[in-house]
Motif scaffolding. Sequence first.
Motif, PDB file in Angstrom:
ATOM      1  N   VAL A   1       0.911  -1.135  -0.005  1.00  0.00           N
ATOM      2  CA  VAL A   1      -0.199  -0.101  -0.031  1.00  0.00           C
ATOM      3  C   VAL A   1       0.960   0.898  -0.073  1.00  0.00           C
ATOM      4  N   ASP A   2       0.574   2.177  -0.804  1.00  0.00           N
ATOM      5  CA  ASP A   2       1.054   3.292  -1.118  1.00  0.00           C
ATOM      6  C   ASP A   2       0.855   4.645  -0.064  1.00  0.00           C
ATOM      7  N   GLU A   3      -0.414   4.598   0.406  1.00  0.00           N
ATOM      8  CA  GLU A   3      -0.946   5.854   0.999  1.00  0.00           C
ATOM      9  C   GLU A   3      -2.367   5.166   1.877  1.00  0.00           C
ATOM     10  N   ILE A   4      -2.549   5.415   2.978  1.00  0.00           N
ATOM     11  CA  ILE A   4      -3.594   5.168   3.759  1.00  0.00           C
ATOM     12  C   ILE A   4      -4.307   6.244   4.215  1.00  0.00           C
ATOM     13  N   TYR A   5      -5.715   6.583   3.993  1.00  0.00           N
ATOM     14  CA  TYR A   5      -6.542   7.698   4.263  1.00  0.00           C
ATOM     15  C   TYR A   5      -7.576   7.068   5.216  1.00  0.00           C
ATOM     16  N   LEU A   6      -7.560   7.905   6.433  1.00  0.00           N
ATOM     17  CA  LEU A   6      -8.497   7.484   7.530  1.00  0.00           C
ATOM     18  C   LEU A   6      -9.372   8.791   7.475  1.00  0.00           C
ATOM     19  N   ASN A   7     -10.736   8.774   7.385  1.00  0.00           N
ATOM     20  CA  ASN A   7     -11.524  10.059   7.521  1.00  0.00           C
ATOM     21  C   ASN A   7     -12.645   9.772   8.290  1.00  0.00           C
ATOM     22  N   PHE A   8     -12.837  10.763   9.351  1.00  0.00           N
ATOM     23  CA  PHE A   8     -14.014  10.629  10.355  1.00  0.00           C
ATOM     24  C   PHE A   8     -14.231   9.289  10.756  1.00  0.00           C
ATOM     25  N   SER A   9     -13.169   8.853  11.244  1.00  0.00           N
ATOM     26  CA  SER A   9     -13.254   7.361  11.661  1.00  0.00           C
ATOM     27  C   SER A   9     -14.201   7.249  13.071  1.00  0.00           C
ATOM     28  N   ASP A  10     -14.664   6.197  13.420  1.00  0.00           N
ATOM     29  CA  ASP A  10     -15.662   5.892  14.728  1.00  0.00           C
ATOM     30  C   ASP A  10     -14.810   6.266  15.902  1.00  0.00           C
ATOM     31  N   PRO A  11     -15.300   7.138  16.577  1.00  0.00           N
ATOM     32  CA  PRO A  11     -14.535   7.580  17.946  1.00  0.00           C
ATOM     33  C   PRO A  11     -14.396   6.422  18.979  1.00  0.00           C
ATOM     34  N   TRP A  12     -15.425   5.532  19.017  1.00  0.00           N
ATOM     35  CA  TRP A  12     -15.215   4.636  20.016  1.00  0.00           C
ATOM     36  C   TRP A  12     -14.836   5.149  21.500  1.00  0.00           C
ATOM     37  N   PRO A  13     -15.648   6.070  21.992  1.00  0.00           N
ATOM     38  CA  PRO A  13     -15.427   7.026  23.193  1.00  0.00           C
ATOM     39  C   PRO A  13     -14.976   6.035  24.416  1.00  0.00           C
ATOM     40  N   LYS A  14     -15.687   4.852  24.603  1.00  0.00           N
ATOM     41  CA  LYS A  14     -15.103   4.333  25.662  1.00  0.00           C
ATOM     42  C   LYS A  14     -13.917   3.610  25.786  1.00  0.00           C
ATOM     43  N   ASP A  15     -13.186   3.694  26.823  1.00  0.00           N
ATOM     44  CA  ASP A  15     -11.883   3.188  27.059  1.00  0.00           C
ATOM     45  C   ASP A  15     -11.456   1.909  26.931  1.00  0.00           C
ATOM     46  N   ARG A  16     -12.557   1.111  27.103  1.00  0.00           N
ATOM     47  CA  ARG A  16     -12.175  -0.326  27.065  1.00  0.00           C
ATOM     48  C   ARG A  16     -12.409  -0.562  25.395  1.00  0.00           C
ATOM     49  N   HIS A  17     -12.831   0.212  24.518  1.00  0.00           N
ATOM     50  CA  HIS A  17     -12.843  -0.046  23.126  1.00  0.00           C
ATOM     51  C   HIS A  17     -11.808   0.763  22.385  1.00  0.00           C
ATOM     52  N   ALA A  18     -10.890   1.199  23.293  1.00  0.00           N
ATOM     53  CA  ALA A  18      -9.630   1.946  22.461  1.00  0.00           C
ATOM     54  C   ALA A  18      -9.056   1.272  21.295  1.00  0.00           C
ATOM     55  N   LYS A  19      -8.875   0.113  21.654  1.00  0.00           N
ATOM     56  CA  LYS A  19      -8.133  -0.796  20.528  1.00  0.00           C
ATOM     57  C   LYS A  19      -8.974  -0.731  19.131  1.00  0.00           C
ATOM     58  N   ARG A  20     -10.153  -0.681  19.215  1.00  0.00           N
ATOM     59  CA  ARG A  20     -11.056  -0.514  17.833  1.00  0.00           C
ATOM     60  C   ARG A  20     -10.928   0.641  17.092  1.00  0.00           C
TER      61      ARG A  20
ATOM     62  N   ARG B   1     -11.859  16.151  18.575  1.00  0.00           N
ATOM     63  CA  ARG B   1     -10.826  16.672  19.301  1.00  0.00           C
ATOM     64  C   ARG B   1     -10.210  15.709  20.035  1.00  0.00           C
ATOM     65  N   SER B   2     -11.043  14.805  20.897  1.00  0.00           N
ATOM     66  CA  SER B   2     -10.473  13.980  21.806  1.00  0.00           C
ATOM     67  C   SER B   2      -9.931  12.724  21.247  1.00  0.00           C
ATOM     68  N   LEU B   3     -10.558  12.294  20.068  1.00  0.00           N
ATOM     69  CA  LEU B   3     -10.215  11.233  19.126  1.00  0.00           C
ATOM     70  C   LEU B   3      -8.687  11.720  18.400  1.00  0.00           C
ATOM     71  N   PHE B   4      -8.657  12.891  18.105  1.00  0.00           N
ATOM     72  CA  PHE B   4      -7.434  13.666  17.396  1.00  0.00           C
ATOM     73  C   PHE B   4      -6.389  13.321  18.469  1.00  0.00           C
ATOM     74  N   ASP B   5      -6.688  13.958  19.566  1.00  0.00           N
ATOM     75  CA  ASP B   5      -5.502  13.889  20.723  1.00  0.00           C
ATOM     76  C   ASP B   5      -4.858  12.404  21.001  1.00  0.00           C
ATOM     77  N   PHE B   6      -6.050  11.685  21.195  1.00  0.00           N
ATOM     78  CA  PHE B   6      -5.599  10.149  21.491  1.00  0.00           C
ATOM     79  C   PHE B   6      -4.748   9.491  20.518  1.00  0.00           C
ATOM     80  N   SER B   7      -5.058  10.084  19.019  1.00  0.00           N
ATOM     81  CA  SER B   7      -4.354   9.435  17.687  1.00  0.00           C
ATOM     82  C   SER B   7      -2.937  10.016  17.841  1.00  0.00           C
ATOM     83  N   LEU B   8      -2.554  11.439  18.196  1.00  0.00           N
ATOM     84  CA  LEU B   8      -1.213  12.122  18.213  1.00  0.00           C
ATOM     85  C   LEU B   8      -0.711  11.181  19.204  1.00  0.00           C
ATOM     86  N   GLU B   9      -1.035  10.924  20.344  1.00  0.00           N
ATOM     87  CA  GLU B   9      -0.361  10.246  21.580  1.00  0.00           C
ATOM     88  C   GLU B   9      -0.109   8.868  20.932  1.00  0.00           C
ATOM     89  N   GLN B  10      -0.870   8.096  20.032  1.00  0.00           N
ATOM     90  CA  GLN B  10      -0.853   6.767  19.653  1.00  0.00           C
ATOM     91  C   GLN B  10       0.468   6.696  18.467  1.00  0.00           C
TER      92      GLN B  10
END
Length: 216
Positions: free
Chosen positions: A111-130, A158-167
């Motif tokens: 794969v040359d490039e991957i786009y993720l657009n407005f992915s599901d936030p899965w707000p509960k901590d226990r679903h973070a892996k999803r 924003r909270s999904l984005f901040d999580f993503s930056l950490e990950q």
Amino acid sequence: MRLRNVPGSRETIAEDEFALNDLEAQKALKGRWHELFGNDHPVRIEIGMGKGKFILALAGMHPEINYVGIEKYSSVLVRALEKRHSYEGSNLFFLRMEAEEIADIFDEGEVDEIYLNFSDPWPKDRHAKRRLTSKEFWARYDRILKADGRVIFKTDNRSLFDFSLEQVAEAGWKLENVTYDLHHSEYVTGNVMTEYEEKFTAKGNPICRLVAYREH
Ligand code: SAH
């Protein structure tokens, strides 16, 4: 994206020349995507493409690139397929699948490039892996993305984005650039809006975007 179930949508996908629904048939494409497209052009994928507006636009703009749209819900994917049938290019294909299986469908560096657009936030901590930007997913992207490839993620959450930056950092990836307000940034040039992006922009939500890569 949850839509009302569209009866027969799985069957529609299974029978369509531009889509695959069956995991075994999808796995058979691993390492052989160039055969499906009939050329050696780069393959770019959108994971969670929804109704496909973004990837259809990109495919039309870049006939020299092959695009694969991935969506887990058949009721949503059939909407993209309807549009696919009025597009004449041969550089766009769809998979109905759960993104967790992605490294079984694409070979290392395929794969040359991957786009993720407005992915599901899965707000509960226990679903973070999803979340598609969890470190578990960065490990999958690490396998399928070519060495100098990019992952490009947009969201208004924003909270999904901040999580993503950490990950990104935790997974050992680097950030090429980050914006918390894409439409008022230098990166807006050439931006292709997704369905969700139009909806959230109309509400006045700023759009966050990151571009991530690995260093070698
Ligand atoms: N990218 C589109 C749709 C965003 S909604 C847009 O920006 O307009 C997120 C979409 O991702 C939904 O259609 C959802 O079904 C899909 N999706 C979420 N998690 C997924 C997963 N693990 N595998 C495949 N598709 C997924």
